[in-house]
Design an enzyme around this catalytic site. Sequence first.
Site, mmCIF file in Angstrom:
data_model
loop_
_atom_site.group_PDB
_atom_site.id
_atom_site.type_symbol
_atom_site.label_atom_id
_atom_site.label_comp_id
_atom_site.label_asym_id
_atom_site.label_seq_id
_atom_site.Cartn_x
_atom_site.Cartn_y
_atom_site.Cartn_z
ATOM 1 N N GLU A 1 1.818 1.701 10.356
ATOM 2 C CA GLU A 1 0.378 1.429 10.517
ATOM 3 C C GLU A 1 -0.357 2.656 11.062
ATOM 4 O OE1 GLU A 1 -0.266 -1.130 9.116
ATOM 5 O OE2 GLU A 1 1.279 -2.615 9.449
ATOM 6 N N GLY A 2 0.044 3.817 10.552
ATOM 7 C CA GLY A 2 -0.538 5.073 11.015
ATOM 8 C C GLY A 2 0.396 5.755 11.988
ATOM 9 N N THR A 3 0.892 6.917 11.639
ATOM 10 C CA THR A 3 1.787 7.639 12.530
ATOM 11 C C THR A 3 1.046 8.098 13.780
ATOM 12 O OG1 THR A 3 1.323 9.806 11.562
ATOM 13 C CG2 THR A 3 3.081 8.500 10.530
ATOM 14 N N THR B 1 7.119 -4.773 4.648
ATOM 15 C CA THR B 1 7.594 -5.890 5.468
ATOM 16 C C THR B 1 7.342 -7.208 4.742
ATOM 17 O OG1 THR B 1 7.166 -4.668 7.504
ATOM 18 C CG2 THR B 1 7.338 -7.062 7.687
ATOM 19 N N LEU C 1 0.834 -1.207 0.000
ATOM 20 C CA LEU C 1 0.000 0.000 0.000
ATOM 21 C C LEU C 1 0.867 1.254 0.000
ATOM 22 C CD1 LEU C 1 -2.809 1.337 0.174
ATOM 23 C CD2 LEU C 1 -2.575 1.246 2.681
ATOM 24 N N THR C 2 1.774 1.375 0.966
ATOM 25 C CA THR C 2 2.614 2.563 1.104
ATOM 26 C C THR C 2 3.510 2.741 -0.118
ATOM 27 O OG1 THR C 2 2.632 2.402 3.502
ATOM 28 C CG2 THR C 2 4.402 3.666 2.502
ATOM 29 N N GLU C 3 3.664 3.997 -0.534
ATOM 30 C CA GLU C 3 4.526 4.326 -1.665
ATOM 31 C C GLU C 3 5.569 5.352 -1.231
ATOM 32 O OE1 GLU C 3 1.116 3.545 -5.095
ATOM 33 O OE2 GLU C 3 2.103 5.506 -4.968
ATOM 34 N N TRP D 1 8.714 0.376 1.890
ATOM 35 C CA TRP D 1 8.668 0.003 3.302
ATOM 36 C C TRP D 1 7.754 -1.213 3.512
ATOM 37 C CZ3 TRP D 1 12.723 2.190 4.855
ATOM 38 C CH2 TRP D 1 13.034 3.500 4.513
ATOM 39 N N ALA E 1 -4.343 -5.022 11.557
ATOM 40 C CA ALA E 1 -2.940 -5.049 11.965
ATOM 41 C C ALA E 1 -2.697 -4.179 13.194
ATOM 42 C CB ALA E 1 -2.057 -4.592 10.811
#
Length: 395
Positions: free
Chosen positions: A374-376, A175, A142-144, A173, A253
């Site tokens: 998973e959200g800052t 995992t 998901l993250t770019e 990023w 998660a």
Amino acid sequence: MSNAANIHRANDPHDFLNLQTLVDSEELAIQQSVRRFVEDRVLPEIGDWYDEGVFPRDLAKEMGSLGLLGMHLEGYGCAGTNAVSYGLACLELEAGDSGFRSFVSVQGSLAMFPIHAFGSEEQKQQWLPGMAAGELIGCFGLTEPDSGSDPGSMRTTARRDGTDWILNGTKMWITNGPIADVAIIWARAEEGIRGFVVPTTTPGFTANTVHKKASLRASVTGELVLEDVRLPETAVLPGVVGLRGPLSCLNEARFGILFGAVGAGRACYESALAYSISREQFGQSIAGFQLVQRKLVEMMISVNRSTLVALHLGRLKDAGTLTPAQVSFGKMDNVRQALDVAREARNSLGANGITLEYPVIRHMNNLESVYTYEGTNEIHTLALGHAITGIAAYR
């Protein structure tokens, strides 16, 4: 024996509020089995794995045999446990190392969950049994590079070409990315965000390992590059369109994280407690000094309070009433509490606190990542602000 002595004996420094009484026998048995796995298979080697920057992939099958992979899902070889059991397993895994809890979270909540929740029966049969057994490893794209807290701005695209799909883009990023057999990739299509089940052997798919990490070193992190990756229609997750898909996975998660952080904090507190009792200065144990006792007490309170929050949210999840904002509450505060405990424990161990002979600096460095992923912390703050004011302050 005096009443004071009885009270003193009742106050277990490792479970001060007697929280073990809040879990049932099955949940406790699962927690204890995971703790034994961590003590036997993780703790003896984790310092070296962290130092060398490796994740022991061979342990995936052992975790599968224990029922830890997708353990909160039903069928397809999954254990089908309740949410509290899953949370307690995450707690014990992260007491070993955040990398192991991350592996289980990604495998079960980010890779298996979307197939289970949104996939076709064919996709479930093809992937879930092998993933539950640890024979197949999954990751979640998901993250770019330029899209973290704002996943709606993702640039990865999916376009139709006849009956096929063509994917192009980069995820960052990720995992498990470099060791994964299958990737759940989220991409922007004409009709909205769609999820795709992508075998990592597909032509045009490349996974590059991220090196020189100072945190989560016993975990494999990667960059996923998709260059004209051609997929059949059967690769699409048919059950969801839009950001609801990936965000629901992240919520799963985060639930594991809010339990896992308690384990990291507990490990740091227990290390500081044991060290303070055994370490002597000025002719006595440093645990007898007032400033040291204050640190130990603050750590103990944080760990017990975070455990209570986790167990309560677990009961809400099992009752079907847990909200995403409540998950944000747990993820935000439990990770923050664990990081504070780790920093205080590091200080309590003095120079020994920076060596990998003790777990504290490893947990402290890992928690810096857990605080962000998973959200800052900031995004969870705004989610809670939205929940209590009704005003979204994201933009």
